[in-house]
Enzyme design. Structure first.
Site, PDB file in Angstrom:
ATOM      1  N   THR A 170       0.822  -1.227   0.000  1.00 38.61           N
ATOM      2  CA  THR A 170       0.000   0.000   0.000  1.00 38.61           C
ATOM      3  C   THR A 170       0.850   1.268   0.000  1.00 38.61           C
ATOM      4  O   THR A 170       0.359   2.353  -0.295  1.00 38.61           O
ATOM      5  CB  THR A 170      -0.893   0.054   1.255  1.00 38.61           C
ATOM      6  OG1 THR A 170      -0.031   0.113   2.399  1.00 38.61           O
ATOM      7  CG2 THR A 170      -1.787  -1.159   1.353  1.00 38.61           C
ATOM      8  N   ASP A 173      17.463   2.321  -1.685  1.00 42.78           N
ATOM      9  CA  ASP A 173      16.856   2.265  -0.354  1.00 42.78           C
ATOM     10  C   ASP A 173      17.879   2.753   0.672  1.00 42.78           C
ATOM     11  O   ASP A 173      18.892   2.095   0.936  1.00 42.78           O
ATOM     12  CB  ASP A 173      16.424   0.817  -0.052  1.00 42.78           C
ATOM     13  CG  ASP A 173      15.627   0.739   1.233  1.00 42.78           C
ATOM     14  OD1 ASP A 173      16.141   1.182   2.287  1.00 42.78           O
ATOM     15  OD2 ASP A 173      14.478   0.259   1.197  1.00 42.78           O
TER      16      ASP A 173
HETATM   17  C1  PRP Z   1      12.041   5.140   3.748  1.00 42.82           C
HETATM   18  C2  PRP Z   1      12.568   6.514   4.107  1.00 42.82           C
HETATM   19  C3  PRP Z   1      11.331   7.225   4.585  1.00 42.82           C
HETATM   20  C4  PRP Z   1      10.248   6.631   3.698  1.00 42.82           C
HETATM   21  C5  PRP Z   1       9.942   7.621   2.621  1.00 42.82           C
HETATM   22  O1  PRP Z   1      11.894   4.358   4.867  1.00 42.82           O
HETATM   23  O2  PRP Z   1      13.615   6.484   5.038  1.00 42.82           O
HETATM   24  O3  PRP Z   1      11.035   7.013   5.943  1.00 42.82           O
HETATM   25  O4  PRP Z   1      10.789   5.426   3.137  1.00 42.82           O
HETATM   26  O5  PRP Z   1       8.883   7.180   1.859  1.00 42.82           O
HETATM   27  P1  PRP Z   1       7.476   7.924   1.823  1.00 42.82           P
HETATM   28  O6  PRP Z   1       7.777   9.384   1.668  1.00 42.82           O
HETATM   29  O7  PRP Z   1       6.805   7.327   0.622  1.00 42.82           O
HETATM   30  O8  PRP Z   1       6.748   7.611   3.092  1.00 42.82           O
HETATM   31  P2  PRP Z   1      11.458   2.824   4.770  1.00 42.82           P
HETATM   32  O9  PRP Z   1       9.984   2.734   4.871  1.00 42.82           O
HETATM   33  O10 PRP Z   1      12.107   2.200   3.588  1.00 42.82           O
HETATM   34  O11 PRP Z   1      12.036   2.227   6.120  1.00 42.82           O
HETATM   35  P3  PRP Z   1      13.576   2.043   6.570  1.00 42.82           P
HETATM   36  O12 PRP Z   1      14.132   3.412   6.853  1.00 42.82           O
HETATM   37  O13 PRP Z   1      13.451   1.210   7.792  1.00 42.82           O
HETATM   38  O14 PRP Z   1      14.327   1.346   5.461  1.00 42.82           O
HETATM   39  N1  URA Z   2      12.725   5.218   0.615  1.00 42.65           N
HETATM   40  C1  URA Z   2      14.003   5.043   0.194  1.00 42.65           C
HETATM   41  O1  URA Z   2      14.873   4.625   0.987  1.00 42.65           O
HETATM   42  N2  URA Z   2      14.301   5.323  -1.085  1.00 42.65           N
HETATM   43  C2  URA Z   2      13.389   5.774  -1.959  1.00 42.65           C
HETATM   44  O2  URA Z   2      13.728   6.018  -3.127  1.00 42.65           O
HETATM   45  C3  URA Z   2      12.064   5.933  -1.506  1.00 42.65           C
HETATM   46  C4  URA Z   2      11.763   5.655  -0.218  1.00 42.65           C
END
Ligand code: PRP
Ligand code: URA
Length: 212
Positions: free
Chosen positions: A111, A203
């Site tokens: 989602t 990521d």
């Molecule tokens: C990533 C990033 C943000 C989010 C951004 O975290 O660090 O928190 O995605 O995406 P959005 O603007 O669409 O919400 P992630 O959910 O990958 O978790 P992580 O930091 O644990 O890898």
């Molecule tokens: N979170 C990440 O870490 N990378 C992206 O490009 C988007 C969300």
């Protein structure tokens, strides 16, 4: 993207240089971590322009004079776990006693909605300037959820620091929270079908902590 009064995008060769290395898929975990910290420190000079200071008397070898110091305890750093954690040292280098609260969130892979799994904040956070930290602003869902929670518990002075943002995410935060200043080192082009930022850096959490 439209210009928003509450969004500041950095325009500096040093940041462009460091972001170029950060994006490179051949940049390893150690360098990636250091670059995230360094970019955060550079951005902090601007972000900390508006922090409260107080007057102090200082004795130089020659005389006593009135000076200013930042009220470090008036600042709370709030990284969004995991990736936001990588930015904390970039500010602690400058203000080592700033308190830190943590909000744990991950994006549901189907989602793309943010799921909160952890939250521990300084007791008196309502009275502090909150600097929310997350290197990536993609759809803006995680940032908006964190800001909404902070506002719900009474925080009034919140800003957001991101290293890379996509127009859609920047727009979402800027329009939903016009009172929150957004500091972005770099504005990227768009999101792909999986809501990853393009060109982006992949990521951020995985690259910081070597989980993939
Ligand atoms: C990533 C990033 C943000 C989010 C951004 O975290 O660090 O928190 O995605 O995406 P959005 O603007 O669409 O919400 P992630 O959910 O990958 O978790 P992580 O930091 O644990 O890898
Ligand atoms: N979170 C990440 O870490 N990378 C992206 O490009 C988007 C969300």
């Amino acid at each position: 993207m439209k210009n928003y009064e509450n969004v500041m995008i950095f325009d500096h060769p040093l940041i462009r240089h460091k972001v170029a290395i950060l994006r490179d898929k051949n940049t390893g975990m150690k360098d990636f971590r250091e670059l995230i910290e360094e970019i955060t420190t550079i951005m902090a000079y601007e972000v900390l322009k508006e922090v409260p200071t107080h007057k102090v008397m200082v004795e130089t070898p020659l005389e006593t004079c009135e000076q200013e110091k930042i009220v470090e305890k008036s600042i709370a750093l709030v990284p969004i776990l995991r990736a936001g954690l990588g930015m904390v040292n970039g500010i602690h280098t400058l203000l080592p006693t700033a308190k830190v609260g943590h909000i744990g969130m991950y994006r549901d892979e189907t989602t793309m909605e943010p799921q909160t799994y952890y939250c521990k904040l300084p007791d008196d956070i309502q009275h502090k300037k909150v600097i929310l930290l997350d290197p990536m602003l993609a759809t803006g869902g995680s940032a908006c959820a964190a800001i909404e929670y902070l506002k719900k518990i009474g925080c009034k002075d919140i800003c957001l620091m991101d290293i890379i943002g996509a127009p859609v995410g920047v727009q979402k935060v800027a329009e939903t929270h016009p009172d929150v200043k957004v500091y972005l080192s770099t504005l990227d082009r768009e999101l792909n079908d999986h809501c990853y930022i393009l060109p982006g850096l992949g990521d951020a959490g995985d690259r910081l902590y070597g989980t993939k």
